[in-house]
Scaffold this motif. Structure first.
Motif, PDB file in Angstrom:
ATOM      1  N   THR A  56       0.823  -1.220   0.000  1.00  0.00           N
ATOM      2  CA  THR A  56       0.000   0.000   0.000  1.00  0.00           C
ATOM      3  C   THR A  56       0.855   1.266   0.000  1.00  0.00           C
ATOM      4  OG1 THR A  56      -1.603  -1.248   1.259  1.00  0.00           O
ATOM      5  CG2 THR A  56      -1.946   1.124   1.164  1.00  0.00           C
ATOM      6  N   SER A  57       1.883   1.272   0.828  1.00  0.00           N
ATOM      7  CA  SER A  57       2.713   2.484   0.918  1.00  0.00           C
ATOM      8  C   SER A  57       3.437   2.751  -0.417  1.00  0.00           C
ATOM      9  CB  SER A  57       3.736   2.344   2.043  1.00  0.00           C
ATOM     10  OG  SER A  57       4.549   1.232   1.785  1.00  0.00           O
ATOM     11  N   GLN A  58       3.866   1.670  -1.062  1.00  0.00           N
ATOM     12  CA  GLN A  58       4.544   1.832  -2.364  1.00  0.00           C
ATOM     13  C   GLN A  58       3.565   2.380  -3.403  1.00  0.00           C
ATOM     14  OE1 GLN A  58       5.641  -2.286  -2.809  1.00  0.00           O
ATOM     15  NE2 GLN A  58       7.735  -1.939  -2.072  1.00  0.00           N
ATOM     16  N   GLN A  59       2.347   1.869  -3.353  1.00  0.00           N
ATOM     17  CA  GLN A  59       1.358   2.299  -4.342  1.00  0.00           C
ATOM     18  C   GLN A  59       0.979   3.769  -4.135  1.00  0.00           C
ATOM     19  OE1 GLN A  59      -1.450  -0.505  -5.594  1.00  0.00           O
ATOM     20  NE2 GLN A  59      -3.033   0.990  -6.133  1.00  0.00           N
ATOM     21  N   LEU A  60       0.818   4.144  -2.850  1.00  0.00           N
ATOM     22  CA  LEU A  60       0.465   5.549  -2.569  1.00  0.00           C
ATOM     23  C   LEU A  60       1.555   6.488  -3.065  1.00  0.00           C
ATOM     24  CD1 LEU A  60      -1.090   5.311   1.002  1.00  0.00           C
ATOM     25  CD2 LEU A  60      -2.248   5.936  -1.141  1.00  0.00           C
ATOM     26  N   LEU A  61       2.791   6.128  -2.770  1.00  0.00           N
ATOM     27  CA  LEU A  61       3.910   6.958  -3.209  1.00  0.00           C
ATOM     28  C   LEU A  61       3.938   7.029  -4.735  1.00  0.00           C
ATOM     29  CD1 LEU A  61       6.502   8.562  -2.605  1.00  0.00           C
ATOM     30  CD2 LEU A  61       7.749   6.399  -2.525  1.00  0.00           C
ATOM     31  N   PHE A  62       3.766   5.901  -5.382  1.00  0.00           N
ATOM     32  CA  PHE A  62       3.785   5.852  -6.845  1.00  0.00           C
ATOM     33  C   PHE A  62       2.688   6.742  -7.432  1.00  0.00           C
ATOM     34  CE2 PHE A  62       2.531   3.660 -10.887  1.00  0.00           C
ATOM     35  CZ  PHE A  62       3.676   3.971 -11.600  1.00  0.00           C
ATOM     36  N   GLU A  63       1.480   6.638  -6.870  1.00  0.00           N
ATOM     37  CA  GLU A  63       0.364   7.448  -7.396  1.00  0.00           C
ATOM     38  C   GLU A  63       0.675   8.940  -7.241  1.00  0.00           C
ATOM     39  OE1 GLU A  63      -3.150   6.018  -5.414  1.00  0.00           O
ATOM     40  OE2 GLU A  63      -3.238   4.200  -6.637  1.00  0.00           O
ATOM     41  N   THR A  64       1.272   9.305  -6.112  1.00  0.00           N
ATOM     42  CA  THR A  64       1.619  10.713  -5.879  1.00  0.00           C
ATOM     43  C   THR A  64       2.648  11.193  -6.899  1.00  0.00           C
ATOM     44  OG1 THR A  64       1.324  10.311  -3.537  1.00  0.00           O
ATOM     45  CG2 THR A  64       2.462  12.338  -4.117  1.00  0.00           C
ATOM     46  N   LEU A  65       3.685  10.384  -7.113  1.00  0.00           N
ATOM     47  CA  LEU A  65       4.753  10.796  -8.036  1.00  0.00           C
ATOM     48  C   LEU A  65       4.258  10.842  -9.476  1.00  0.00           C
ATOM     49  CD1 LEU A  65       7.906   8.997  -6.571  1.00  0.00           C
ATOM     50  CD2 LEU A  65       7.112  11.334  -6.191  1.00  0.00           C
ATOM     51  N   VAL A  66       3.410   9.898  -9.845  1.00  0.00           N
ATOM     52  CA  VAL A  66       2.863   9.900 -11.202  1.00  0.00           C
ATOM     53  C   VAL A  66       2.013  11.156 -11.413  1.00  0.00           C
ATOM     54  CG1 VAL A  66       1.151   8.772 -12.693  1.00  0.00           C
ATOM     55  CG2 VAL A  66       2.974   7.423 -11.656  1.00  0.00           C
ATOM     56  N   ALA A  67       1.228  11.514 -10.397  1.00  0.00           N
ATOM     57  CA  ALA A  67       0.390  12.720 -10.512  1.00  0.00           C
ATOM     58  C   ALA A  67       1.272  13.952 -10.681  1.00  0.00           C
ATOM     59  CB  ALA A  67      -0.504  12.861  -9.286  1.00  0.00           C
ATOM     60  N   ARG A  68       2.378  14.009  -9.938  1.00  0.00           N
ATOM     61  CA  ARG A  68       3.289  15.164 -10.074  1.00  0.00           C
ATOM     62  C   ARG A  68       3.949  15.173 -11.448  1.00  0.00           C
ATOM     63  NH1 ARG A  68       6.908  15.216  -4.745  1.00  0.00           N
ATOM     64  NH2 ARG A  68       7.968  16.843  -5.935  1.00  0.00           N
ATOM     65  N   ARG A  69       4.325  14.006 -11.923  1.00  0.00           N
ATOM     66  CA  ARG A  69       4.919  13.925 -13.274  1.00  0.00           C
ATOM     67  C   ARG A  69       3.896  14.365 -14.327  1.00  0.00           C
ATOM     68  NH1 ARG A  69       8.168  15.342 -16.520  1.00  0.00           N
ATOM     69  NH2 ARG A  69       8.602  14.078 -18.355  1.00  0.00           N
ATOM     70  N   ALA A  70       2.637  13.933 -14.135  1.00  0.00           N
ATOM     71  CA  ALA A  70       1.584  14.292 -15.093  1.00  0.00           C
ATOM     72  C   ALA A  70       1.326  15.800 -15.065  1.00  0.00           C
ATOM     73  CB  ALA A  70       0.313  13.519 -14.781  1.00  0.00           C
ATOM     74  N   ASN A  71       1.781  16.446 -13.992  1.00  0.00           N
ATOM     75  CA  ASN A  71       1.679  17.905 -13.888  1.00  0.00           C
ATOM     76  C   ASN A  71       2.924  18.583 -14.468  1.00  0.00           C
ATOM     77  OD1 ASN A  71       0.324  20.236 -12.999  1.00  0.00           O
ATOM     78  ND2 ASN A  71       1.649  20.327 -11.183  1.00  0.00           N
ATOM     79  N   GLY A  72       3.852  17.793 -14.983  1.00  0.00           N
ATOM     80  CA  GLY A  72       5.001  18.357 -15.689  1.00  0.00           C
ATOM     81  C   GLY A  72       6.307  18.332 -14.929  1.00  0.00           C
ATOM     82  N   GLU A  73       6.288  17.975 -13.639  1.00  0.00           N
ATOM     83  CA  GLU A  73       7.550  18.006 -12.873  1.00  0.00           C
ATOM     84  C   GLU A  73       8.568  17.042 -13.483  1.00  0.00           C
ATOM     85  OE1 GLU A  73       7.843  18.156  -8.483  1.00  0.00           O
ATOM     86  OE2 GLU A  73       5.678  18.411  -8.540  1.00  0.00           O
ATOM     87  N   PRO A  74       9.814  17.463 -13.588  1.00  0.00           N
ATOM     88  CA  PRO A  74      10.851  16.601 -14.167  1.00  0.00           C
ATOM     89  C   PRO A  74      11.074  15.341 -13.328  1.00  0.00           C
ATOM     90  CG  PRO A  74      11.627  18.875 -13.948  1.00  0.00           C
ATOM     91  CD  PRO A  74      10.320  18.794 -13.224  1.00  0.00           C
ATOM     92  N   ILE A  75      11.312  14.245 -14.004  1.00  0.00           N
ATOM     93  CA  ILE A  75      11.620  12.971 -13.332  1.00  0.00           C
ATOM     94  C   ILE A  75      12.758  13.146 -12.318  1.00  0.00           C
ATOM     95  CG2 ILE A  75      12.705  10.714 -13.736  1.00  0.00           C
ATOM     96  CD1 ILE A  75       9.942  10.489 -14.557  1.00  0.00           C
ATOM     97  N   ALA A  76      13.790  13.884 -12.727  1.00  0.00           N
ATOM     98  CA  ALA A  76      14.968  14.017 -11.856  1.00  0.00           C
ATOM     99  C   ALA A  76      14.629  14.696 -10.527  1.00  0.00           C
ATOM    100  CB  ALA A  76      16.071  14.791 -12.573  1.00  0.00           C
ATOM    101  N   TYR A  77      13.668  15.632 -10.535  1.00  0.00           N
ATOM    102  CA  TYR A  77      13.277  16.271  -9.270  1.00  0.00           C
ATOM    103  C   TYR A  77      12.419  15.334  -8.419  1.00  0.00           C
ATOM    104  CZ  TYR A  77      14.957  20.808 -11.016  1.00  0.00           C
ATOM    105  OH  TYR A  77      15.729  21.840 -11.488  1.00  0.00           O
ATOM    106  N   LEU A  78      11.731  14.393  -9.073  1.00  0.00           N
ATOM    107  CA  LEU A  78      10.888  13.452  -8.327  1.00  0.00           C
ATOM    108  C   LEU A  78      11.726  12.363  -7.667  1.00  0.00           C
ATOM    109  CD1 LEU A  78       7.910  13.154 -10.848  1.00  0.00           C
ATOM    110  CD2 LEU A  78       8.022  14.520  -8.770  1.00  0.00           C
ATOM    111  N   THR A  79      12.741  11.907  -8.375  1.00  0.00           N
ATOM    112  CA  THR A  79      13.596  10.855  -7.792  1.00  0.00           C
ATOM    113  C   THR A  79      14.775  11.465  -7.028  1.00  0.00           C
ATOM    114  OG1 THR A  79      14.990  10.712  -9.755  1.00  0.00           O
ATOM    115  CG2 THR A  79      13.074   9.264  -9.690  1.00  0.00           C
TER     116      THR A  79
END
Ligand code: GLN
Length: 286
Positions: A56-79
């Motif tokens: 569950t914790s992995q999925q929540l984190l993944f959903e959050t990061l995907v949403a931020r990426r879908a908002n345009g944030e660069p992959i490098a800033y997310l990881t």
């Protein structure tokens, strides 16, 4: 509250791909990188275990990061990480994300300077990318790396420590302001801000999330380059070299700045996309 359905790895990749596809040409890869990051595994793990279910914790984190990426944030800033010269570098929104094109500058320095004991200065080091690439290739060189932004200085220091490098010192300086005036360098390098403030490019893709202070310069993007070329003369040994990264349309202007200030052996080098990217030149003290 309904029970949450857990994704398998395969389903998660598809979920991320579909959300990221609005902002990214590499949506599937983005999704895989973010998922591997959430699972704290290499991407190869995803292909080995496609049917494994996410916690569950992995999925929540993944959903959050995907949403931020879908908002345009660069992959490098997310990881929080980006590879440069095969070195894993920490990055943050306080710094530019190192670009493969900047590796051309590193290559040129290594090509032209075979001595074992060069003294080198990196102005506006950001993550420390150029300085660290040179430091790993040339363990006997003494390298100083400076940045105006304290957050960048801290980040570059962390990268130095993480890579266990002994030959780089990082400190705060607004270009040459805090460089010891008695020091002379064989090589000065810089990837300064060089984009004009009206350039549309600033609003697009990853660039829109990067710090303007690292991207934009006055005078059609040339003001910092002009200052560096002018001031570097007092900090180079006679016969020392200055290497500057610049915009693909700025080669002629940068060459004439160098010649205006009496540099010689002025040469422009292209990046991997065949665009003019780095100009270098030599200066002889009188
Ligand atoms: N090369 C970067 C870009 O075009 C800009 C880097 C810089 O301004 N130093 O996005």
């Amino acid at each position: 509250m309904g029970e949450r359905t857990s994704f398998t790895i395969q389903q998660a990749i598809e979920y991320g791909r579909s959300l990221c596809s609005t902002v990214s040409d590499s949506a599937k890869l983005d999704s895989q990188i973010l998922l591997a990051f959430c699972l704290e595994k290499p991407t190869s793990y995803l292909f080995t275990w496609p049917d494994k279910t996410l916690a569950t914790s992995q999925q929540l984190l993944f959903e959050t990061l995907v949403a931020r990426r879908a908002n345009g944030e660069p992959i490098a800033y997310l990881t929080g990480e980006k590879e440069f010269w095969s070195l894993p570098l920490k990055v943050s929104p306080a710094t530019l994300i190192p670009r493969p094109d900047t590796e051309v500058l590193v290559e040129q320095v290594l090509l032209n300077h075979k001595a074992n004991n060069c003294r080198c200065l990196d102005l506006g080091t950001g993550t420390g990318a150029i300085a660290l690439a040179l430091a790993t290739e040339k363990p006997n060189w003494q390298i100083e790396a400076v940045d105006f932004q304290l957050e960048a200085v801290e980040l570059a220091k962390q990268n130095v420590a993480r890579l266990g490098l002994q030959n780089v010192s990082v400190y705060q300086s607004d270009w040459f302001a805090h460089i010891d005036q008695a020091t002379r360098f064989d090589i000065i390098v810089s990837n300064p801000p060089y984009i004009d403030k009206h350039d549309q490019h600033l609003l697009e893709g990853d660039v829109a999330f990067e710090p303007k202070s690292a991207l934009v310069a006055e005078n059609d993007g040339l003001s910092d380059i002009q200052k560096i070329v002018f001031d570097a003369r007092s900090y180079l040994v006679s016969g020392g070299y200055l290497y500057i990264e610049h915009g693909c349309g700025q080669a002629l202007e940068v060459q004439s700045i160098f010649s205006e200030f009496d540099y010689h052996h002025i040469q422009t080098v292209k990046d991997y996309n065949n665009n003019d990217r780095v100009t270098l030149a030599c200066y002889n003290n009188k």
